[in-house]
Design a protein around this motif. Structure first.
Motif, PDB file in Angstrom:
ATOM      1  N   TYR A 124       0.851  -1.201   0.000  1.00  0.00           N
ATOM      2  CA  TYR A 124       0.000   0.000   0.000  1.00  0.00           C
ATOM      3  C   TYR A 124       0.880   1.240   0.000  1.00  0.00           C
ATOM      4  CZ  TYR A 124      -4.070  -2.898   1.043  1.00  0.00           C
ATOM      5  OH  TYR A 124      -5.088  -3.815   0.972  1.00  0.00           O
ATOM      6  N   PHE A 125       0.714   2.059  -1.024  1.00  0.00           N
ATOM      7  CA  PHE A 125       1.563   3.246  -1.110  1.00  0.00           C
ATOM      8  C   PHE A 125       0.819   4.470  -1.623  1.00  0.00           C
ATOM      9  CE2 PHE A 125       2.269   3.822  -5.693  1.00  0.00           C
ATOM     10  CZ  PHE A 125       1.736   2.642  -6.182  1.00  0.00           C
ATOM     11  N   CYS A 126      -0.435   4.334  -2.053  1.00  0.00           N
ATOM     12  CA  CYS A 126      -1.182   5.474  -2.578  1.00  0.00           C
ATOM     13  C   CYS A 126      -2.648   5.319  -2.206  1.00  0.00           C
ATOM     14  CB  CYS A 126      -1.000   5.596  -4.094  1.00  0.00           C
ATOM     15  SG  CYS A 126      -1.754   4.242  -5.038  1.00  0.00           S
ATOM     16  N   ASN A 127      -3.494   6.194  -2.728  1.00  0.00           N
ATOM     17  CA  ASN A 127      -4.914   6.157  -2.395  1.00  0.00           C
ATOM     18  C   ASN A 127      -5.740   5.331  -3.367  1.00  0.00           C
ATOM     19  OD1 ASN A 127      -4.734   7.831  -0.122  1.00  0.00           O
ATOM     20  ND2 ASN A 127      -4.784   9.674  -1.383  1.00  0.00           N
ATOM     21  N   ASP A 128      -5.099   4.772  -4.393  1.00  0.00           N
ATOM     22  CA  ASP A 128      -5.852   3.977  -5.357  1.00  0.00           C
ATOM     23  C   ASP A 128      -5.833   2.508  -4.948  1.00  0.00           C
ATOM     24  OD1 ASP A 128      -7.080   4.073  -8.293  1.00  0.00           O
ATOM     25  OD2 ASP A 128      -5.870   2.255  -8.112  1.00  0.00           O
ATOM     26  N   PRO A 129      -6.997   1.891  -4.727  1.00  0.00           N
ATOM     27  CA  PRO A 129      -7.020   0.499  -4.243  1.00  0.00           C
ATOM     28  C   PRO A 129      -6.489  -0.512  -5.246  1.00  0.00           C
ATOM     29  CG  PRO A 129      -9.232   1.236  -4.819  1.00  0.00           C
ATOM     30  CD  PRO A 129      -8.351   2.445  -4.881  1.00  0.00           C
ATOM     31  N   ILE A 130      -6.568  -0.198  -6.537  1.00  0.00           N
ATOM     32  CA  ILE A 130      -6.072  -1.129  -7.554  1.00  0.00           C
ATOM     33  C   ILE A 130      -4.550  -1.138  -7.556  1.00  0.00           C
ATOM     34  CG2 ILE A 130      -6.116  -1.748  -9.986  1.00  0.00           C
ATOM     35  CD1 ILE A 130      -8.798  -2.025  -8.584  1.00  0.00           C
ATOM     36  N   LEU A 131      -3.937   0.036  -7.581  1.00  0.00           N
ATOM     37  CA  LEU A 131      -2.479   0.119  -7.579  1.00  0.00           C
ATOM     38  C   LEU A 131      -1.904  -0.433  -6.270  1.00  0.00           C
ATOM     39  CD1 LEU A 131      -1.761   3.588  -9.235  1.00  0.00           C
ATOM     40  CD2 LEU A 131      -1.568   1.315 -10.248  1.00  0.00           C
ATOM     41  N   ASN A 132      -2.603  -0.241  -5.171  1.00  0.00           N
ATOM     42  CA  ASN A 132      -2.121  -0.760  -3.894  1.00  0.00           C
ATOM     43  C   ASN A 132      -2.049  -2.279  -3.888  1.00  0.00           C
ATOM     44  OD1 ASN A 132      -1.646   1.650  -2.598  1.00  0.00           O
ATOM     45  ND2 ASN A 132      -3.663   1.772  -1.676  1.00  0.00           N
ATOM     46  N   GLN A 133      -2.932  -2.924  -4.624  1.00  0.00           N
ATOM     47  CA  GLN A 133      -2.945  -4.389  -4.648  1.00  0.00           C
ATOM     48  C   GLN A 133      -2.164  -4.963  -5.828  1.00  0.00           C
ATOM     49  OE1 GLN A 133      -6.783  -6.314  -3.187  1.00  0.00           O
ATOM     50  NE2 GLN A 133      -7.548  -4.324  -3.856  1.00  0.00           N
ATOM     51  N   LEU A 134      -1.840  -4.115  -6.799  1.00  0.00           N
ATOM     52  CA  LEU A 134      -1.134  -4.587  -7.985  1.00  0.00           C
ATOM     53  C   LEU A 134       0.214  -5.211  -7.635  1.00  0.00           C
ATOM     54  CD1 LEU A 134      -1.113  -4.707 -11.112  1.00  0.00           C
ATOM     55  CD2 LEU A 134      -0.031  -2.443 -11.087  1.00  0.00           C
ATOM     56  N   GLY A 135       0.857  -4.692  -6.593  1.00  0.00           N
ATOM     57  CA  GLY A 135       2.179  -5.188  -6.238  1.00  0.00           C
ATOM     58  C   GLY A 135       2.194  -6.491  -5.474  1.00  0.00           C
ATOM     59  N   ILE A 136       1.055  -6.943  -4.965  1.00  0.00           N
ATOM     60  CA  ILE A 136       1.029  -8.161  -4.146  1.00  0.00           C
ATOM     61  C   ILE A 136       1.128  -9.382  -5.046  1.00  0.00           C
ATOM     62  CG2 ILE A 136      -0.271  -9.488  -2.447  1.00  0.00           C
ATOM     63  CD1 ILE A 136      -1.676  -6.888  -1.663  1.00  0.00           C
ATOM     64  N   ASN A 137       2.085 -10.240  -4.761  1.00  0.00           N
ATOM     65  CA  ASN A 137       2.219 -11.471  -5.523  1.00  0.00           C
ATOM     66  C   ASN A 137       1.082 -12.422  -5.147  1.00  0.00           C
ATOM     67  OD1 ASN A 137       3.282 -14.448  -5.616  1.00  0.00           O
ATOM     68  ND2 ASN A 137       4.565 -13.313  -7.048  1.00  0.00           N
ATOM     69  N   PRO A 138       0.328 -12.949  -6.122  1.00  0.00           N
ATOM     70  CA  PRO A 138      -0.830 -13.803  -5.807  1.00  0.00           C
ATOM     71  C   PRO A 138      -0.463 -15.047  -5.002  1.00  0.00           C
ATOM     72  CG  PRO A 138      -0.944 -13.067  -8.076  1.00  0.00           C
ATOM     73  CD  PRO A 138       0.408 -12.658  -7.574  1.00  0.00           C
ATOM     74  N   MET A 139       0.652 -15.688  -5.335  1.00  0.00           N
ATOM     75  CA  MET A 139       1.037 -16.876  -4.580  1.00  0.00           C
ATOM     76  C   MET A 139       1.424 -16.505  -3.148  1.00  0.00           C
ATOM     77  SD  MET A 139       1.303 -20.090  -4.391  1.00  0.00           S
ATOM     78  CE  MET A 139       1.275 -20.809  -6.040  1.00  0.00           C
ATOM     79  N   PHE A 140       2.098 -15.370  -2.977  1.00  0.00           N
ATOM     80  CA  PHE A 140       2.434 -14.882  -1.638  1.00  0.00           C
ATOM     81  C   PHE A 140       1.164 -14.650  -0.836  1.00  0.00           C
ATOM     82  CE2 PHE A 140       3.010 -11.413   1.354  1.00  0.00           C
ATOM     83  CZ  PHE A 140       4.177 -11.751   2.017  1.00  0.00           C
ATOM     84  N   ALA A 141       0.180 -13.971  -1.446  1.00  0.00           N
ATOM     85  CA  ALA A 141      -1.075 -13.675  -0.750  1.00  0.00           C
ATOM     86  C   ALA A 141      -1.835 -14.949  -0.409  1.00  0.00           C
ATOM     87  CB  ALA A 141      -1.938 -12.754  -1.609  1.00  0.00           C
TER      88      ALA A 141
END
Length: 681
Positions: A236-253
């Motif tokens: 999480y680094f900005c106010n946009d919920p899409i960009l905040n989740q874009l960086g999360i690796n799906p397998m990690f999550a």
């Protein structure tokens, strides 16, 4: 490959050279994997770009930051996979026997694990498009229904592209593994002869280098310096919920949420102290409790005799308010819009969660859903008092109709344990009517249920029938166009038209039955779906649903009061004038009001009123506050600093869910007709 002098060692030390060649192989695999994950993130970004808020859609810097954070999380995942091969390559540096078999073993190891990584990464794209959530442990709720889940994936043509992405990634990576394995075998086959001089120094240098690399790998797994290892909050680094989740690796999550579910401290939601939560919930709901039932229980004793109206309750799959014309959405629902003019339409109703099991649980038994938890599953079937149990005790015949197998989500066992006399599903329908792994389409469900309901009505007993639709869920299947003629060419819109058409056809047929005039009809969404842009961490279209009640004694019109699925049962029982012990979180919407509404979706919680929205992520331990425009409900929420109104929303949300945890944990889920529950706090 040869190694120059290191700490005075002779050139071409056998152990050090063997380790360096193995290390080159591992670095190659690691970098290729990171590159492929970045490419897949690009595909993911392209698929969700339309959901970005207008202010950030063209901001290259923010997108680049999301990709960099994605590389960070990807490296964590890749380092987990890299750790064991690093140890194996170290052993290979000292043993010719190990070197003979280790290349092939590492190839299979990398191939298998990265096949799963590519599967999770590819599957995350349609999953996110549907839920606006990164792939997480909620998918294990579908694991035991393998045939249905595979049928859903293979039955929806739009999923083929993601299956294709997975196949291409797996095949490409296999070719890379094959090429790199050949290079390593060739290099290890040309090792220099062993050097007697400095042999122990060579061994020590090799082990020191190996220890450093393993240490670096552990650091990569940890992801950061500091007290705590990397968590999803780092994305999480900005106010946009899409960009905040874009960086999360799906397998990690997926792995982290699965492991978190297994941790004892995370099996129960901890938002606040139990006693404080119970006291707050009592105050907010105006309850004092019954000592032999629960802290929220109360006795409902109507002044008039029971109405004995029949009830037909229809839970509509993925029917968001934003798809309903009567609520200012699309023009795809003329039948629902017409029904809304004849009954009471609640314009501010929200689903308890974002999955069907959440909607059933909250609507029928008036307990809030807790994040991604499926309260209906388990070999030890939990018992609740709700609509079916209370009405059956009042003399009603209770029936449930679903499109798919009755075993799905443990529905048959749960519903029969908790008040339903008859449960109908795919097992009861002709095989030729089953169109996919979710069973029959909506129209057939209604056509099958109608004569069964009419037959039960002939007994003279009132009935309570619940129908759960499915067609507005992939894979989409439409009937012969000679019967249903859509106006839209877009399948996402066409299927909504079909779901509405099936309801209209059912209501016209039901109107011809003698029991129709004495029946209360209820239509509501089991949950919503993504419509338009994701303008916050939990877009309202996922939970904002239509709730329509029509029938005898119902004054037509729109009701703007806050409503939730937990309120459906108390409201209906109030209309029917049934005496019972209410032991749940619902209110009678025709006699009481809520100051706000609360809800959840997978790993996110929210509460809102007309002017404020509070969102909380327990996983990331982050809270988000927004200002809403009451004059323009479709306007995007504006991020603001937390104020007293947001604190009130948080207290309402936390106290309700923590009290839910307390009551469910203590077995306080039954009414006054059963054994005493556990003692109060």
């Amino acid at each position: 490959m040869t190694i120059p002098k290191l700490w005075g060692l002779p050139r071409g030390g056998r152990h050090l050279t063997a380790y360096a060649q193995g290390l080159r192989y591992l670095v190659c695999i690691h970098l290729v994997a990171l590159g492929m994950m970045t490419v897949l993130r690009g595909v993911f970004f392209a698929s969700v770009r339309s959901q970005l808020s207008d202010g950030v859609r063209g901001d290259v810097g923010l997108a680049a930051m999301a990709f960099l954070r994605g590389l960070w999380f990807d490296n964590v995942t890749a380092c987990y996979i890299l750790l064991l091969p690093l140890v194996v390559v170290t052993a290979g540096a000292f043993s010719a026997v190990v070197r003979r078999w280790v290349v092939g073993a590492m190839g299979w190891f990398f191939g298998l694990l990265y096949t799963l990584v590519w599967a999770a990464t590819a599957a995350n794209i349609p999953y996110f498009a549907y839920f606006t959530k990164i792939l997480n442990s909620s998918i294990w709720n579908w694991a035991e229904y393998g045939g249905t889940t595979v049928g859903m994936m293979l039955g929806e043509a739009s999923y083929y592209i993601y299956i294709g992405v997975w196949v291409v990634c797996t095949a490409t990576f296999a070719l890379v593994l094959r090429w790199a394995g050949r290079q390593l075998r060739k290099a290890w086959g040309q090792l220099p002869p062993a050097q007697k001089d400095g042999r122990w120094a060579q061994c020590a240098a090799t082990l020191a280098l190996a220890a450093a690399m393993v240490g670096a790998c552990f650091f990569g797994i940890r992801g950061r310096m500091g007290y705590n290892p990397i968590k999803v909050s780092a994305a999480y680094f900005c106010n946009d919920p899409i960009l905040n989740q874009l960086g999360i690796n799906p397998m990690f999550a997926l792995l982290q949420s699965t492991l978190d579910d297994l941790r004892p401290e995370n099996r129960r939601l901890h938002l606040m102290d139990d006693a404080a939560a119970v006291q707050a919930a009592q105050r907010l709901l105006g309850r004092t409790g019954l000592p032999d039932v629960s802290p929220l229980a109360r006795r409902i004793q109507p002044a008039k005799a029971p109405a004995n109206h029949n009830v037909v309750l229809v839970l509509m799959e993925s029917m968001s308010a934003e798809l309903t014309g009567a609520l200012g959405g699309t023009s795809l629902t003329p039948n629902l819009d017409s029904l809304a003019q004849q009954g009471r339409l609640f314009t501010n109703c929200y689903s308890a969660g974002n999955h069907t099991n959440h909607g059933l649980y909250a609507t029928l038994y008036s307990f809030p859903s807790i994040l991604k938890r499926n309260a209906m599953k388990g070999s030890n079937i939990p018992r609740y008092d709700g609509l079916a149990t209370v009405l059956r005790a009042a003399g009603y015949r209770t029936l449930f109709f679903m499109t798919h197998e009755t075993q799905y989500d443990n529905m048959n066992a749960f519903l029969r344990t908790n008040g339903y006399d008859e449960v109908y599903g795919q097992e009861n329908y002709p095989r030729e009517e089953v169109v996919n792994h979710f069973g029959v389409p909506d129209d057939y469900l209604f056509r099958y249920a109608l004569p069964v309901i009419s037959e039960r009505a002939k007994t003279g007993r009132p009935f309570f029938a619940t129908l759960l639709t499915i067609s507005n869920h992939p894979p989409y299947v439409l009937p012969d166009k000679r019967q249903f003629r859509p106006r839209s060419a877009d399948m996402e819109q066409t299927i909504v038209e079909y779901a509405d058409w099936a309801i209209g056809r059912f209501m016209r047929a039901a109107a011809k039955e003698p029991w129709f005039a004495n029946t209360v009809f209820v239509f509501l969404g089991d949950h919503g779906k993504m419509v338009g842009q994701a303008n916050c961490e939990l877009p309202s279209s996922y939970n904002h649903i239509p709730l329509l009640i029509s029938g005898p004694g119902i004054e037509a019109g729109q009701d703007t009061a806050w409503a939730g699925q937990v309120d459906v049962a108390p409201t209906l029982l109030g209309l029917l004038r049934v005496a019972y012990v209410q032991n749940n979180f619902g209110i009678d919407l025709l006699r009481e009001q809520r100051p706000c509404i609360f809800y959840s979706a997978d790993n996110t919680l929210a509460a809102r009123d007309a002017q404020h929205l509070y969102v909380y992520s327990p996983d990331a331990e982050r809270e988000f506050c927004y200002r809403l425009d009451p004059a323009n409900p479709k306007a995007a929420p504006q991020p603001v600093a937390m104020n007293e109104s947001h604190r009130r929303l948080r207290n309402y949300l936390f106290s309700m869910l923590q009290t839910t945890e307390y009551m469910v944990g203590k077995g306080m889920t039954l009414g006054g007709s059963v054994e005493k529950n556990a003692s109060l706090p």
